[in-house]
Scaffold this active site. Structure first.
Site, PDB file in Angstrom:
ATOM      1  N   ARG A  23       4.490  65.954 -25.055  1.00 47.26           N
ATOM      2  CA  ARG A  23       3.523  66.761 -25.803  1.00 47.26           C
ATOM      3  C   ARG A  23       3.541  68.224 -25.427  1.00 47.26           C
ATOM      4  O   ARG A  23       3.577  69.104 -26.298  1.00 47.26           O
ATOM      5  CB  ARG A  23       2.091  66.251 -25.550  1.00 47.26           C
ATOM      6  N   THR A  24       3.455  68.508 -24.133  1.00 47.74           N
ATOM      7  CA  THR A  24       3.294  69.905 -23.723  1.00 47.74           C
ATOM      8  C   THR A  24       4.514  70.703 -24.159  1.00 47.74           C
ATOM      9  O   THR A  24       4.402  71.759 -24.792  1.00 47.74           O
ATOM     10  CB  THR A  24       3.092  69.982 -22.194  1.00 47.74           C
ATOM     11  N   ARG A  57       6.655  73.846 -15.841  1.00 51.94           N
ATOM     12  CA  ARG A  57       6.095  72.605 -15.285  1.00 51.94           C
ATOM     13  C   ARG A  57       6.915  72.242 -14.060  1.00 51.94           C
ATOM     14  O   ARG A  57       8.159  72.223 -14.116  1.00 51.94           O
ATOM     15  CB  ARG A  57       6.118  71.460 -16.294  1.00 51.94           C
ATOM     16  N   LYS A  84      22.183  72.345  -8.208  1.00 52.97           N
ATOM     17  CA  LYS A  84      23.089  72.934  -7.202  1.00 52.97           C
ATOM     18  C   LYS A  84      22.320  73.546  -6.036  1.00 52.97           C
ATOM     19  O   LYS A  84      22.906  74.152  -5.159  1.00 52.97           O
ATOM     20  CB  LYS A  84      23.939  74.033  -7.858  1.00 52.97           C
ATOM     21  N   HIS A 105      -3.500  72.298 -15.005  1.00 54.13           N
ATOM     22  CA  HIS A 105      -2.817  72.186 -16.296  1.00 54.13           C
ATOM     23  C   HIS A 105      -3.708  72.910 -17.322  1.00 54.13           C
ATOM     24  O   HIS A 105      -4.328  72.282 -18.176  1.00 54.13           O
ATOM     25  CB  HIS A 105      -2.645  70.703 -16.631  1.00 54.13           C
TER      26      HIS A 105
HETATM   27  C1  NCD Z   1      -0.630  65.088 -18.525  1.00 59.23           C
HETATM   28  C2  NCD Z   1       0.129  65.780 -17.399  1.00 59.23           C
HETATM   29  O1  NCD Z   1       1.333  66.010 -17.487  1.00 59.23           O
HETATM   30  O2  NCD Z   1      -0.559  66.127 -16.442  1.00 59.23           O
HETATM   31  N1  NCD Z   1       0.133  64.978 -19.684  1.00 59.23           N
HETATM   32  C3  NCD Z   1       0.057  65.977 -20.629  1.00 59.23           C
HETATM   33  O3  NCD Z   1       0.481  67.090 -20.399  1.00 59.23           O
HETATM   34  N2  NCD Z   1      -0.546  65.691 -21.785  1.00 59.23           N
HETATM   35  C4  NCD Z   1      -1.268  63.813 -18.143  1.00 59.23           C
HETATM   36  C5  NCD Z   1      -0.454  62.735 -17.492  1.00 59.23           C
HETATM   37  O4  NCD Z   1       0.751  62.861 -17.310  1.00 59.23           O
HETATM   38  O5  NCD Z   1      -1.061  61.706 -17.170  1.00 59.23           O
END
Ligand code: NCD
Length: 305
Positions: free
Chosen positions: A53-54, A103, A82, A131
């Site tokens: 999703r993100t 991320r 590497k 997040h």
């Molecule tokens: C979340 C995350 O990556 O923290 N997912 C997301 O971005 N919608 C929640 C999760 O992974 O449980």
């Protein structure tokens, strides 16, 4: 946000949140109004952890604004394999992209990256830290479904490692929300988060059972047990499956309760909840696009500020 980065939700004022949410609302109703407004702008995607999703909603958002992405791809296929440091990687990507979406499994990684580059860094999840863009779309969804004022919310599941929970809890401190945190003892909210929330004057309570508060809630925010963050698989097994929300459980809830989840879900919401009027999690995921469009529009500098 004032400094061009979005690293944690702690930096968001109520004004910041409302500006993004209002802009997202107008973009959701008229996406064409910004169709080419960021033509030629490139977003650098650096995902050191899995994402559906993100990552895809950031990509959709920049493309809907007329821009595009440059994507590092998987860690396996990049120079990270590497042994390249994060600091070096972001300094290189800075030369390719107008902003970086990061991320990373390490808490504090986005902040560290921001110290090495001049382009905006957006934290798309740093380990068990924060997040903040998920929080913006969560707040957008809550505002649509239940309103943000006088909100009573239950947040259940992995409150220790769940970064979406930490970010949401801090951001709700800007609103007059009552927050009920529901988890097994071993997955309670980190003590420093509780301390900070108390310092801010937030109203919060901790519980071990959903039933203690279910009937009072406007919103129930369910989270996945973050298996990948457990130092020991046995510890994970001891708490896995502890809470499972079913359509039957929800018979004890208010008719207008909204059930949210950042997704992915494993087994914490039974599929029979999907067909009830409570379920808002797929719509919540869809809201990621207008919210990230609004955020990028503001951070990339052509917003209505
Ligand atoms: C979340 C995350 O990556 O923290 N997912 C997301 O971005 N919608 C929640 C999760 O992974 O449980």
């Amino acid at each position: 946000m004032r400094h061009g980065n979005l690293l944690t939700s702690k930096q968001l004022t109520r004004d910041d949140v409302e500006r993004v949410l209002d802009r997202a609302g107008s973009l959701a109703s008229d996406p064409e109004s910004v169709a080419d407004s960021h033509e030629g702008r490139l977003l650098g995607l650096l995902f050191f952890e899995p994402s559906t999703r993100t990552k895809m909603s950031f990509e959709t958002a920049i493309k809907r604004l007329g821009g595009d992405v440059v994507d590092m791809g998987s860690v396996e296929s990049s120079s990270v394999k590497k042994g390249e440091s994060l600091a070096d990687t972001v300094r290189v990507i800075e030369g390719y992209a107008d902003a970086i979406v990061l991320r990373h499994p390490q808490q504090g990684a986005a902040k560290l990256a921001s110290e090495y580059v001049d382009v905006p860094v957006i934290n798309a999840g740093d380990g068990a830290g924060h997040h903040p863009t998920q929080t913006l779309l969560d707040l957008y969804t809550i505002r649509e479904q239940a309103g943000l004022d006088d909100l009573t919310i239950g947040i259940v599941g992995d409150l220790k490692y769940g970064r979406t929970v930490h970010s949401l809890a801090y951001a709700l401190g800007n609103f007059d929300a009552t927050q009920h945190f529901i988890s097994p003892e071993s997955l309670r909210l980190p003590r420093e988060v509780v301390f900070d929330l108390h310092q801010e004057g937030a109203s919060l309570k901790e519980h071990e059972s959903i039933d203690e508060v279910l009937s009072e809630l406007d919103v129930l925010y369910v989270t996945r047990i973050q298996r990948e963050r457990f130092p020991d698989e046995n510890e994970y097994r001891a708490v896995a499956g502890e809470y499972q929300l079913t359509a039957e459980t929800l018979e004890r809830a208010r008719d207008d309760l909204t059930v949210m989840h950042p997704l992915p879900r494993v087994d914490e919401i039974s599929p029979d909840v999907d067909d009830t009027p409570h379920a808002a999690y797929f719509e919540q995921a869809h809201n990621g696009v207008p919210v990230r469009m609004a955020l990028l529009d503001l951070l990339l500098g052509d917003g209505d500020e």
